[in-house]
Design a protein around this motif. Sequence first.
Motif, PDB file in Angstrom:
ATOM      1  N   ASP A  84       0.848  -1.187   0.000  1.00 43.47           N
ATOM      2  CA  ASP A  84       0.000   0.000   0.000  1.00 43.47           C
ATOM      3  C   ASP A  84       0.892   1.249   0.000  1.00 43.47           C
ATOM      4  OD1 ASP A  84      -2.813   1.192   0.680  1.00 43.47           O
ATOM      5  OD2 ASP A  84      -1.397   2.127   2.096  1.00 43.47           O
ATOM      6  N   VAL A  87       0.605   4.176   1.282  1.00 41.38           N
ATOM      7  CA  VAL A  87       0.745   4.829   2.587  1.00 41.38           C
ATOM      8  C   VAL A  87       1.782   4.096   3.437  1.00 41.38           C
ATOM      9  CG1 VAL A  87      -0.470   5.443   4.730  1.00 41.38           C
ATOM     10  CG2 VAL A  87      -1.614   5.724   2.517  1.00 41.38           C
ATOM     11  N   LEU A  88       1.750   2.773   3.399  1.00 39.45           N
ATOM     12  CA  LEU A  88       2.725   1.977   4.141  1.00 39.45           C
ATOM     13  C   LEU A  88       4.131   2.194   3.588  1.00 39.45           C
ATOM     14  CD1 LEU A  88       3.439  -0.167   6.248  1.00 39.45           C
ATOM     15  CD2 LEU A  88       2.788  -1.913   4.570  1.00 39.45           C
ATOM     16  N   GLU A 117       5.254   4.791   2.040  1.00 40.91           N
ATOM     17  CA  GLU A 117       5.697   6.137   2.414  1.00 40.91           C
ATOM     18  C   GLU A 117       6.220   6.140   3.847  1.00 40.91           C
ATOM     19  OE1 GLU A 117       3.912  10.644   2.911  1.00 40.91           O
ATOM     20  OE2 GLU A 117       2.870   9.241   1.598  1.00 40.91           O
ATOM     21  N   LYS A 118       5.511   5.449   4.732  1.00 43.92           N
ATOM     22  CA  LYS A 118       5.925   5.381   6.139  1.00 43.92           C
ATOM     23  C   LYS A 118       7.299   4.728   6.269  1.00 43.92           C
ATOM     24  CE  LYS A 118       4.733   3.401  10.604  1.00 43.92           C
ATOM     25  NZ  LYS A 118       4.103   4.274  11.563  1.00 43.92           N
TER      26      LYS A 118
END
Length: 112
Positions: free
Chosen positions: A73, A75-76, A78-79
């Motif tokens: 994902d 978002v993951l 990016e984290k």
Amino acid sequence: MATTDVEDFIGQNRQLSDLVETFRSVSESEKHWKSRREFIFRNINDYEDPHLDQLLALSMVWANHVFLGCRYDPVLLEKVSEMAEGIVVEDAPVFKTRDELIKQQQQQQQKR
């Protein structure tokens, strides 16, 4: 934390270093483990017990993305990218998606 900083940290924190060494997978190459270990050391203060498993999972996500081309994902990704900021992986493989390969092939055919 630069690579030399990580090595200094390991030397000064032998007990923590010994604990982190137990997290190495038998299938990890030295290069793979060295990078993932740096990821763990850079972030371990934010994920102390009982959240250490979460850090280990995030380290595997990052390493699998970098070394194996696994997709997750956005978002993951990016984290974990933010968590890994500053980690230099020499000769990291470059992966292309199927769509990127098809687009490249079509562009080459159009040039002919």
